[in-house]
Write an enzyme that holds these catalytic residues in place. Sequence first.
Site, PDB file in Angstrom:
ATOM      1  N   TYR A   1      26.518  68.656 -40.540  1.00 20.20           N
ATOM      2  CA  TYR A   1      26.354  68.854 -41.985  1.00 20.20           C
ATOM      3  C   TYR A   1      27.315  69.924 -42.511  1.00 20.20           C
ATOM      4  O   TYR A   1      27.512  70.049 -43.724  1.00 20.20           O
ATOM      5  CB  TYR A   1      24.902  69.225 -42.365  1.00 20.20           C
TER       6      TYR A   1
ATOM      7  N   HIS B   1      21.641  64.286 -31.783  1.00 21.64           N
ATOM      8  CA  HIS B   1      21.663  63.659 -33.117  1.00 21.64           C
ATOM      9  C   HIS B   1      21.577  62.127 -33.050  1.00 21.64           C
ATOM     10  O   HIS B   1      20.857  61.506 -33.827  1.00 21.64           O
ATOM     11  CB  HIS B   1      22.931  64.108 -33.853  1.00 21.64           C
TER      12      HIS B   1
HETATM   13  P1  NAD Z   1      16.103  61.382 -48.952  1.00 21.96           P
HETATM   14  O1  NAD Z   1      15.245  60.204 -48.712  1.00 21.96           O
HETATM   15  O2  NAD Z   1      15.463  62.719 -48.908  1.00 21.96           O
HETATM   16  O3  NAD Z   1      16.828  61.155 -50.324  1.00 21.96           O
HETATM   17  C1  NAD Z   1      17.659  62.068 -50.892  1.00 21.96           C
HETATM   18  C2  NAD Z   1      18.003  61.571 -52.276  1.00 21.96           C
HETATM   19  O4  NAD Z   1      16.797  61.450 -53.028  1.00 21.96           O
HETATM   20  C3  NAD Z   1      18.866  62.560 -52.987  1.00 21.96           C
HETATM   21  O5  NAD Z   1      19.733  61.842 -53.840  1.00 21.96           O
HETATM   22  C4  NAD Z   1      17.871  63.378 -53.778  1.00 21.96           C
HETATM   23  O6  NAD Z   1      18.432  63.988 -54.913  1.00 21.96           O
HETATM   24  C5  NAD Z   1      16.861  62.330 -54.131  1.00 21.96           C
HETATM   25  N1  NAD Z   1      15.526  62.944 -54.305  1.00 21.96           N
HETATM   26  C6  NAD Z   1      14.982  63.925 -53.570  1.00 21.96           C
HETATM   27  N2  NAD Z   1      13.765  64.243 -54.042  1.00 21.96           N
HETATM   28  C7  NAD Z   1      13.537  63.428 -55.095  1.00 21.96           C
HETATM   29  C8  NAD Z   1      12.456  63.273 -55.985  1.00 21.96           C
HETATM   30  N3  NAD Z   1      11.369  64.019 -55.877  1.00 21.96           N
HETATM   31  N4  NAD Z   1      12.557  62.315 -56.950  1.00 21.96           N
HETATM   32  C9  NAD Z   1      13.639  61.545 -57.061  1.00 21.96           C
HETATM   33  N5  NAD Z   1      14.730  61.645 -56.239  1.00 21.96           N
HETATM   34  C10 NAD Z   1      14.652  62.582 -55.278  1.00 21.96           C
HETATM   35  O7  NAD Z   1      17.296  61.234 -47.959  1.00 21.96           O
HETATM   36  P2  NAD Z   1      18.322  61.975 -47.075  1.00 21.96           P
HETATM   37  O8  NAD Z   1      18.920  63.190 -47.649  1.00 21.96           O
HETATM   38  O9  NAD Z   1      19.201  60.895 -46.674  1.00 21.96           O
HETATM   39  O10 NAD Z   1      17.449  62.429 -45.815  1.00 21.96           O
HETATM   40  C11 NAD Z   1      16.724  63.631 -45.793  1.00 21.96           C
HETATM   41  C12 NAD Z   1      17.158  64.510 -44.654  1.00 21.96           C
HETATM   42  O11 NAD Z   1      17.054  63.798 -43.428  1.00 21.96           O
HETATM   43  C13 NAD Z   1      18.635  64.919 -44.699  1.00 21.96           C
HETATM   44  O12 NAD Z   1      18.890  65.965 -45.585  1.00 21.96           O
HETATM   45  C14 NAD Z   1      18.867  65.297 -43.271  1.00 21.96           C
HETATM   46  O13 NAD Z   1      18.394  66.620 -43.013  1.00 21.96           O
HETATM   47  C15 NAD Z   1      18.021  64.280 -42.534  1.00 21.96           C
HETATM   48  N6  NAD Z   1      18.833  63.137 -42.026  1.00 21.96           N
HETATM   49  C16 NAD Z   1      18.943  62.962 -40.698  1.00 21.96           C
HETATM   50  C17 NAD Z   1      19.691  61.920 -40.176  1.00 21.96           C
HETATM   51  C18 NAD Z   1      19.774  61.746 -38.703  1.00 21.96           C
HETATM   52  O14 NAD Z   1      20.581  60.956 -38.241  1.00 21.96           O
HETATM   53  N7  NAD Z   1      18.989  62.453 -37.925  1.00 21.96           N
HETATM   54  C19 NAD Z   1      20.351  61.030 -41.027  1.00 21.96           C
HETATM   55  C20 NAD Z   1      20.232  61.215 -42.404  1.00 21.96           C
HETATM   56  C21 NAD Z   1      19.449  62.251 -42.890  1.00 21.96           C
END
Ligand code: NAD
Length: 274
Positions: free
Chosen positions: A51, A109
Site C-alpha cells: 500500500y 498477502h
Molecule cells: P471497501 O469495500 O471498503 O470499499 C471502499 C470503497 O467504498 C471506497 O470507495 C470508499 O470510499 C467507499 N465507502 C467506504 N465506506 C462507505 C460508506 N459508508 N458508504 C458508501 N461508500 C463507502 O473496499 P476496499 O478498500 O477495497 O477494501 C477494504 C480494505 O481491505 C482495504 O483498504 C485493504 O486494507 C483491504 N484489502 C485487502 C486485500 C488483500 O488482498 N488482502 C485486497 C483489497 C483490499
Amino acid sequence: MQDQPRLALNDGRTIPQVGFGLWQVPVDRTAHVVREGLAMGYRLIDGAAIYGNEAGLGEGLRTATVPRDQVFVTTKVWNDRQGRDEARRAVEESLKRIGVDRVDLMLIHWPCPDKGLYLETWKTLIDLRDEGRVTSIGVSNFHVPHLERIIGETGVVPVLNQIELHPRLQQAALRAFHARHGIVTQSWTPLGQGRSFDAAPIRAAAERTGKSAAQVILRWHVQLGCSVIPRSSREAGLAENLDLFDFALTEEEMAAISTLDIGERTGPDPERFS
Ligand code: NAD
C-alpha cells in the site's frame, strides 16, 4: 465510547472485529486517517507493504491519543518478497517503516501458487513469531488447498485468512473450512464496491433499521462472525462504518442477503494472481 467487540484467535489472542483498511489511502493523508480512526474508536488497522503508506501508519500511531498497546496493527508480506530469507527481510523492513518493534499480525498477502514459495514464507513467519518480531501470523487470499498444505506441513494453523468477501461473493465453503479449523475469516472489499447497495434485501433492511446500505452490509459481516475492514478516507465514512452495534439484522434479512451470492470477484483470482 462504546467498546468494540473482539474475536478470539487460535493462539490465545483476540482481534477487534471491525477495523479500517489503508489500501489506496494517499500517503500524505495516512497519518491523519489513522489518528482520526483511532480517535473515533477504531482499534484495528489493516496495512500492507504494497500500500506504500506504512510510514504514515507508523506516524499516525505515534501521534495518536490512543496508546500503541491498545491498537491492533496488521501488515503483509508482498508477493515479490516471498521465500525463506526474502520474507524475513521484508518483515524487518515493514517494522522499520512503521517504526515498531513488532506488529500484532503479519499476513502472507497472496499465495502466488505459481511461485511455489508460500510454504517457505509461512515457515519464516512461524520463526519470526517465535522470535517475537510479530505477535500473530496469518494469511490472505488462501484457498483450502493452500491452507491444508501449510497446516499439514507445519502443524501451525493461521489465526486468520483475509479474503475477498461481500454479498456478491459470500465464500461459504472457505468460511466453513475456517470455522472447522479455528481460523478467523476477515473480509476485504466488504462493501463490494457498492454493487449491492441497491439490491432489494439491502434496501429493505436499511429502510427497516434506518441505517445506510453500507452499514447493513457491514452488519451482515459482523453477524456472519467475520472480522471486517472497510476503507474510507472520509471522516464521515469512517464514523458510519463503525456504527454497527445498536441494531441487528433478523434471520430473515440474513437469509435474504444470502441469496445475493453470485460468486463475483472484484479483485484477482488467488489461483492465478502473482
Ligand atoms: P471497501 O469495500 O471498503 O470499499 C471502499 C470503497 O467504498 C471506497 O470507495 C470508499 O470510499 C467507499 N465507502 C467506504 N465506506 C462507505 C460508506 N459508508 N458508504 C458508501 N461508500 C463507502 O473496499 P476496499 O478498500 O477495497 O477494501 C477494504 C480494505 O481491505 C482495504 O483498504 C485493504 O486494507 C483491504 N484489502 C485487502 C486485500 C488483500 O488482498 N488482502 C485486497 C483489497 C483490499
